[in-house]
Design a protein around this motif. Structure first.
Motif, PDB file in Angstrom:
ATOM      1  N   GLN A   1     -14.009  70.806  69.265  1.00 58.36           N
ATOM      2  CA  GLN A   1     -14.671  69.617  69.789  1.00 58.36           C
ATOM      3  C   GLN A   1     -13.842  69.061  70.933  1.00 58.36           C
ATOM      4  OE1 GLN A   1     -15.214  66.640  66.771  1.00 58.36           O
ATOM      5  NE2 GLN A   1     -16.279  67.998  65.353  1.00 58.36           N
ATOM      6  N   MET A   2     -14.521  68.609  71.986  1.00 58.50           N
ATOM      7  CA  MET A   2     -13.812  68.041  73.127  1.00 58.50           C
ATOM      8  C   MET A   2     -14.176  66.568  73.286  1.00 58.50           C
ATOM      9  SD  MET A   2     -11.586  69.053  75.398  1.00 58.50           S
ATOM     10  CE  MET A   2     -11.829  70.781  75.859  1.00 58.50           C
ATOM     11  N   HIS A   3     -13.158  65.765  73.591  1.00 57.95           N
ATOM     12  CA  HIS A   3     -13.350  64.327  73.784  1.00 57.95           C
ATOM     13  C   HIS A   3     -12.576  63.872  75.020  1.00 57.95           C
ATOM     14  CE1 HIS A   3     -15.130  63.660  69.725  1.00 57.95           C
ATOM     15  NE2 HIS A   3     -14.367  64.706  69.403  1.00 57.95           N
ATOM     16  N   GLY A   4     -12.893  62.670  75.473  1.00 63.33           N
ATOM     17  CA  GLY A   4     -12.198  62.090  76.608  1.00 63.33           C
ATOM     18  C   GLY A   4     -11.052  61.201  76.158  1.00 63.33           C
ATOM     19  N   PHE A   5     -10.206  60.817  77.125  1.00 67.68           N
ATOM     20  CA  PHE A   5      -9.057  59.970  76.815  1.00 67.68           C
ATOM     21  C   PHE A   5      -9.484  58.610  76.272  1.00 67.68           C
ATOM     22  CE2 PHE A   5      -6.730  62.992  79.443  1.00 67.68           C
ATOM     23  CZ  PHE A   5      -5.518  63.057  78.795  1.00 67.68           C
ATOM     24  N   ASP A   6     -10.684  58.186  76.610  1.00 69.62           N
ATOM     25  CA  ASP A   6     -11.146  56.881  76.143  1.00 69.62           C
ATOM     26  C   ASP A   6     -11.377  56.850  74.637  1.00 69.62           C
ATOM     27  OD1 ASP A   6     -13.270  58.693  76.536  1.00 69.62           O
ATOM     28  OD2 ASP A   6     -14.726  57.079  76.736  1.00 69.62           O
ATOM     29  N   GLU A   7     -11.409  58.015  74.001  1.00 70.33           N
ATOM     30  CA  GLU A   7     -11.613  58.094  72.554  1.00 70.33           C
ATOM     31  C   GLU A   7     -10.316  58.323  71.783  1.00 70.33           C
ATOM     32  OE1 GLU A   7     -15.378  60.366  71.453  1.00 70.33           O
ATOM     33  OE2 GLU A   7     -14.993  61.144  73.474  1.00 70.33           O
ATOM     34  N   LEU A   8      -9.194  58.327  72.481  1.00 68.56           N
ATOM     35  CA  LEU A   8      -7.930  58.719  71.866  1.00 68.56           C
ATOM     36  C   LEU A   8      -7.571  57.871  70.654  1.00 68.56           C
ATOM     37  CD1 LEU A   8      -5.495  60.579  71.965  1.00 68.56           C
ATOM     38  CD2 LEU A   8      -4.433  59.034  73.611  1.00 68.56           C
ATOM     39  N   ASP A   9      -7.711  56.553  70.757  1.00 71.87           N
ATOM     40  CA  ASP A   9      -7.316  55.679  69.647  1.00 71.87           C
ATOM     41  C   ASP A   9      -8.150  55.932  68.397  1.00 71.87           C
ATOM     42  OD1 ASP A   9      -5.521  54.662  71.407  1.00 71.87           O
ATOM     43  OD2 ASP A   9      -6.423  52.681  71.575  1.00 71.87           O
ATOM     44  N   THR A  10      -9.381  56.369  68.574  1.00 69.57           N
ATOM     45  CA  THR A  10     -10.243  56.689  67.435  1.00 69.57           C
ATOM     46  C   THR A  10      -9.880  58.041  66.825  1.00 69.57           C
ATOM     47  OG1 THR A  10     -12.054  55.455  68.464  1.00 69.57           O
ATOM     48  CG2 THR A  10     -12.645  56.989  66.709  1.00 69.57           C
ATOM     49  N   LEU A  11      -9.401  58.960  67.655  1.00 67.14           N
ATOM     50  CA  LEU A  11      -9.098  60.308  67.186  1.00 67.14           C
ATOM     51  C   LEU A  11      -7.743  60.417  66.494  1.00 67.14           C
ATOM     52  CD1 LEU A  11     -10.299  62.216  70.384  1.00 67.14           C
ATOM     53  CD2 LEU A  11     -11.467  62.171  68.167  1.00 67.14           C
ATOM     54  N   LEU A  12      -6.774  59.627  66.923  1.00 66.80           N
ATOM     55  CA  LEU A  12      -5.412  59.752  66.391  1.00 66.80           C
ATOM     56  C   LEU A  12      -5.334  59.608  64.866  1.00 66.80           C
ATOM     57  CD1 LEU A  12      -3.415  57.868  69.171  1.00 66.80           C
ATOM     58  CD2 LEU A  12      -3.138  60.274  68.530  1.00 66.80           C
ATOM     59  N   PRO A  13      -6.041  58.668  64.240  1.00 65.89           N
ATOM     60  CA  PRO A  13      -5.931  58.549  62.778  1.00 65.89           C
ATOM     61  C   PRO A  13      -6.452  59.767  62.015  1.00 65.89           C
ATOM     62  CG  PRO A  13      -6.830  56.535  63.739  1.00 65.89           C
ATOM     63  CD  PRO A  13      -6.854  57.585  64.814  1.00 65.89           C
ATOM     64  N   GLN A  14      -7.258  60.609  62.673  1.00 66.83           N
ATOM     65  CA  GLN A  14      -7.814  61.789  62.012  1.00 66.83           C
ATOM     66  C   GLN A  14      -6.880  62.992  62.084  1.00 66.83           C
ATOM     67  OE1 GLN A  14     -11.743  62.620  63.680  1.00 66.83           O
ATOM     68  NE2 GLN A  14     -11.985  60.465  64.232  1.00 66.83           N
ATOM     69  N   ALA A  15      -5.845  62.903  62.903  1.00 66.64           N
ATOM     70  CA  ALA A  15      -5.023  64.076  63.207  1.00 66.64           C
ATOM     71  C   ALA A  15      -3.921  64.304  62.181  1.00 66.64           C
ATOM     72  CB  ALA A  15      -4.406  63.920  64.593  1.00 66.64           C
ATOM     73  N   ASP A  16      -3.800  65.551  61.742  1.00 65.92           N
ATOM     74  CA  ASP A  16      -2.643  65.957  60.951  1.00 65.92           C
ATOM     75  C   ASP A  16      -1.502  66.382  61.868  1.00 65.92           C
ATOM     76  OD1 ASP A  16      -3.854  65.867  58.182  1.00 65.92           O
ATOM     77  OD2 ASP A  16      -5.239  67.265  59.154  1.00 65.92           O
ATOM     78  N   VAL A  17      -1.875  66.908  63.025  1.00 67.51           N
ATOM     79  CA  VAL A  17      -0.906  67.312  64.050  1.00 67.51           C
ATOM     80  C   VAL A  17      -1.417  66.820  65.401  1.00 67.51           C
ATOM     81  CG1 VAL A  17       0.197  69.251  65.236  1.00 67.51           C
ATOM     82  CG2 VAL A  17      -0.183  69.360  62.760  1.00 67.51           C
ATOM     83  N   VAL A  18      -0.516  66.287  66.198  1.00 60.60           N
ATOM     84  CA  VAL A  18      -0.821  65.920  67.577  1.00 60.60           C
ATOM     85  C   VAL A  18       0.021  66.816  68.476  1.00 60.60           C
ATOM     86  CG1 VAL A  18      -0.756  64.121  69.347  1.00 60.60           C
ATOM     87  CG2 VAL A  18      -1.363  63.535  66.979  1.00 60.60           C
TER      88      VAL A  18
END
Length: 330
Positions: free
Chosen positions: A195-212
């Motif tokens: 899945q691809m997202h833009g930087f504007d969605e970063l704060d929403t995506l970070l809590p879902q990540a096991d690895v960044v």
């Protein structure tokens, strides 16, 4: 003046330390354009070497292949094109370094395999507590360091999905991970990204990540992209790995997060200040794995071959007045 005469005026100075076989490749690619070699073949494989260009050639060169000291850039008064052997061109594209109008191209595309493999190794080592066991071994201490993680079924947030990020994503998928990409153009796909997202969605995506996993180029809008505010979004078991530009992460904020056990660990090959100052608290964090910007360069033999391939292809384009590839816009 005719186009043929303009072409004859071109003069390439090649400082990449290549062998006889590769020199011939460059000569054939240059065609009628004169090319002079300054690289010492004994330095082949040493990315730390700065190009030694005789003073008499500096004002005559219209193209240079290799990394020279930016302090002498003003001496290249006829320069049209610089092809670096590094992926980063930060030192050359600063205003006032090179003459106006110089095209700068890099070796972007040469390091995807080596840097991504390094990042994967760091990620897996942190998942399995290997940095802790290395410390125990050094101290001759037999100690169980507790539970471990697996990449199987985990989500990795790949921030920067160019050559390195895409390579990393493909390796991550091979271990069973779900890959979520972040790039400026969310509608542009990349190999290995689910899945691809833009930087504007970063704060929403970070809590879902096991690895960044970060593999960003240097840019004003990515400075301290991962700061104290964004580190607070991460899971307590999250791992952060950076193989791109060091200033994308606020090292001080990361050290504090690790000290407070706010995240599981970090694998860092790049830092905002390099070398990392010996007094920096990151050195003392047992869950921080540090390497000295060693993921790329010439540490993997195939990198040098890729650098030569990229440079040869651009020499051919330059000699034939074709657009150069991988232009680092000034």
């Amino acid at each position: 003046m005719t186009e043929e005469n303009n072409k004859a005026e071109k003069f390439i100075v090649n400082c990449i330390p290549v062998n006889d076989k590769d020199q011939q490749r460059f000569i054939e690619a240059a065609g009628d354009v004169r090319i002079e070699f300054c690289g010492d073949p004994k330095n082949y494989g040493d990315m730390s070497v700065k190009a030694q260009i005789p003073k008499k050639l500096r004002s005559r060169a219209t193209a240079v292949l290799g990394n020279f000291d930016p302090a002498i850039a003003h001496e290249f008064t006829n320069l049209e094109w610089l092809q670096t052997w590094s992926a980063g061109v930060d030192a050359y594209i600063k205003p006032g370094v090179l003459p106006e109008g110089v095209t700068v191209t890099s070796a972007t595309g040469a390091y995807g395999q080596s840097v991504s493999e390094h990042m994967i190794a760091m990620m897996w080592a942190l998942m399995k507590n290997l940095p802790l066991y290395v410390r125990d071994q050094t101290a001759h201490r037999w100690q169980d360091e507790g539970t471990v993680l697996t990449p199987e079924g985990a989500t990795v947030l790949v921030i920067g999905t160019g050559d390195i990020g895409s390579h990393f994503a493909r390796l991550a998928k091979g271990t069973g991970m779900r890959t979520v990409g972040v790039r400026r153009s969310a509608d542009k796909p990349a190999d290995g990204i689910d899945q691809m997202h833009g930087f504007d969605e970063l704060d929403t995506l970070l809590p879902q990540a096991d690895v960044v996993a970060l593999s960003l180029p240097k840019a004003a809008d990515t400075h301290h992209l991962i700061d104290a505010h964004r580190l607070a979004f991460l899971k307590k078991d999250a791992i952060l790995v950076n193989g791109g530009r060091g200033d994308a992460v606020d090292d001080d904020a990361l050290a504090e997060a690790l000290s407070n056990n706010a995240i599981r660990g970090a694998g860092l090959d790049v830092f905002e200040t390099e070398p990392l100052p010996p007094t920096h608290p990151l050195w003392n964090e047992p869950s921080c794995l540090i390497t000295p910007h060693a993921a790329g360069g010439s540490h993997l033999a195939s990198n040098d071959a890729h650098i030569v391939d990229i440079a040869v292809a651009n020499v051919r384009r330059y000699a034939n007045d074709e657009p150069l590839q991988d232009n680092a816009h000034r």
